[in-house]
Design a protein around this motif. Structure first.
Motif, mmCIF file in Angstrom:
data_model
loop_
_atom_site.group_PDB
_atom_site.id
_atom_site.type_symbol
_atom_site.label_atom_id
_atom_site.label_comp_id
_atom_site.label_asym_id
_atom_site.label_seq_id
_atom_site.Cartn_x
_atom_site.Cartn_y
_atom_site.Cartn_z
ATOM 1 N N VAL A 94 -14.585 47.790 71.322
ATOM 2 C CA VAL A 94 -15.466 49.263 71.198
ATOM 3 C C VAL A 94 -15.916 49.640 72.612
ATOM 4 O O VAL A 94 -16.288 49.164 73.673
ATOM 5 C CB VAL A 94 -17.187 49.048 70.766
ATOM 6 C CG1 VAL A 94 -16.986 50.628 70.448
ATOM 7 C CG2 VAL A 94 -16.772 48.290 69.433
ATOM 8 N N LEU A 106 -22.610 50.014 64.363
ATOM 9 C CA LEU A 106 -22.728 50.623 65.701
ATOM 10 C C LEU A 106 -24.449 51.390 66.165
ATOM 11 O O LEU A 106 -25.033 50.916 66.759
ATOM 12 C CB LEU A 106 -22.116 51.888 66.271
ATOM 13 C CG LEU A 106 -20.597 51.657 65.320
ATOM 14 C CD1 LEU A 106 -19.463 52.894 64.703
ATOM 15 C CD2 LEU A 106 -19.511 51.425 67.304
ATOM 16 N N ASN A 154 -11.699 52.593 70.724
ATOM 17 C CA ASN A 154 -10.563 51.665 71.486
ATOM 18 C C ASN A 154 -11.230 51.583 72.992
ATOM 19 O O ASN A 154 -10.984 50.515 73.621
ATOM 20 C CB ASN A 154 -10.220 51.183 70.783
ATOM 21 C CG ASN A 154 -9.715 51.169 69.336
ATOM 22 O OD1 ASN A 154 -9.415 51.976 68.782
ATOM 23 N ND2 ASN A 154 -11.030 50.133 69.278
ATOM 24 N N ASP A 182 -20.846 44.387 64.656
ATOM 25 C CA ASP A 182 -19.139 44.531 64.310
ATOM 26 C C ASP A 182 -19.079 44.736 61.705
ATOM 27 O O ASP A 182 -19.703 43.296 61.809
ATOM 28 C CB ASP A 182 -18.504 43.690 64.992
ATOM 29 C CG ASP A 182 -16.366 44.281 64.447
ATOM 30 O OD1 ASP A 182 -17.044 45.447 63.522
ATOM 31 O OD2 ASP A 182 -16.526 43.225 64.931
ATOM 32 N N GLN A 231 -17.603 52.967 73.511
ATOM 33 C CA GLN A 231 -18.176 54.543 73.429
ATOM 34 C C GLN A 231 -19.058 55.381 74.123
ATOM 35 O O GLN A 231 -19.069 55.148 75.565
ATOM 36 C CB GLN A 231 -19.854 53.585 72.616
ATOM 37 C CG GLN A 231 -20.249 54.758 72.242
ATOM 38 C CD GLN A 231 -21.321 54.440 71.056
ATOM 39 O OE1 GLN A 231 -21.743 52.749 70.991
ATOM 40 N NE2 GLN A 231 -22.839 55.628 71.154
ATOM 41 N N ASN A 243 -18.053 51.310 62.410
ATOM 42 C CA ASN A 243 -17.228 51.630 63.025
ATOM 43 C C ASN A 243 -15.763 52.474 62.183
ATOM 44 O O ASN A 243 -15.754 51.573 61.159
ATOM 45 C CB ASN A 243 -17.217 50.758 63.872
ATOM 46 C CG ASN A 243 -16.158 50.870 65.471
ATOM 47 O OD1 ASN A 243 -15.798 52.054 65.979
ATOM 48 N ND2 ASN A 243 -15.857 50.017 65.800
#
Length: 293
Positions: free
Chosen positions: A262, A43, A271, A40, A264, A126
């Protein structure tokens, strides 16, 4: 009263994993191999490096993104960026392209050479929840606009993002003012040379070595990081890196963590699962590019 500065130590190593992306471009991925290999706000980090056109010639045809930023740094070669907003950028030796996908962008990155070496990196950063649906943006940064600072030990630093602090002087890179406060340095050191630099104690930091190998941490307790590996660093107030015999070159990356969930799915980073489903629906229905225009 003497204030002790805490040097960061090497906490975890992520070795590069050979894979492919786009239309078959061969690359090496460290961050982003899976959910457990993010840092963080970072990514993913890919390195592409080949003199064989078959490894890169197919490029990255038009594809969508939403919810994060992509940073492409070209060491050698020529690639063209085009997107549905009308942006066209020529990524040449030493140049950087900083793209904010925001609420949506469709772009392509295609090689403009048929032979020779193509080498560089793509980093995904991010965006905070409040910025994921902001308008998309794109910035082309030629090599001439990126400061290169010579170090007293004969090394050098390219300052892409953040600010280099050296001998009481501050050298800002072209990328400033982002919410994740990224630091992106390309550091080259001769054999045995040391690079020491302050970092925000609240930021996450990692190194990626792509030439030679290094030792990380104070002189009394260094830990090795070999080439083509990412090193996740512990908390601390400064980074201290020593090049091994033969010298070394590495990326130093730091950023302010978002501490948000997160979700993805491929090129979409949001989110929640519901937001991912919305991104897919928007793209498939054509609303994706309409929203970004």
């Amino acid at each position: 009263m003497t204030t002790t500065v805490t040097s960061r130590t090497l906490q975890r190593v992520i070795e590069g994993l050979a894979t492919s992306d786009g239309a078959g471009v061969k690359l090496r991925r460290t961050l982003g191999q899976g959910q457990g290999t993010r840092l963080d706000p970072f990514l993913m980090l890919d390195e592409f490096s080949s003199e064989n056109p078959g490894d890169y010639i197919a490029g990255f045809p038009a594809h969508p993104h939403r919810g994060f930023e992509t940073v492409t740094y070209m060491l050698d070669g020529h690639m063209r960026h085009e997107d549905h907003l009308g942006n066209v950028g020529e990524l040449m030796n030493g140049g950087v392209q900083w793209m904010t996908a925001g609420r949506g962008i469709v772009h392509s990155e295609m090689p403009q050479q048929e032979e020779g070496r193509m080498r560089g990196f793509q980093l995904w950063i991010n965006l905070p929840a409040k910025e994921k649906m902001k308008p998309a943006g794109y910035r082309d940064i030629p090599a001439a606009d990126i400061p290169v600072v010579t170090l007293p030990n004969g090394g050098r630093v390219k300052v892409i993002a953040g600010t280099l602090e050296l001998d009481g002087k501050s050298v800002p890179g072209p990328i400033q003012g982002l919410s994740t406060e990224p630091v992106y340095f390309d550091v080259e050191l001769p054999a045995g040379a040391v690079f020491s630099h302050p970092v925000d104690a609240g930021h996450n930091v990692f190194l990626y070595t792509f030439e030679g190998s290094v030792k990380i941490g104070p002189a009394d307790a260094p830990r090795p990081l070999k080439t083509r590996s990412a090193g996740i660093l512990s908390p601390g107030e400064q980074v201290e890196v020593t090049a091994d015999a033969g010298g070394a070159r590495f990326l130093l990356l730091a950023g302010k963590p978002l501490r948000e969930p997160v979700a993805q799915y491929g090129p979409f980073v949001m989110n929640t699962v519901e937001e991912i489903e919305q991104a897919m629906s928007d793209f498939q229905s054509g609303k994706f590019t309409q929203a970004a225009s």
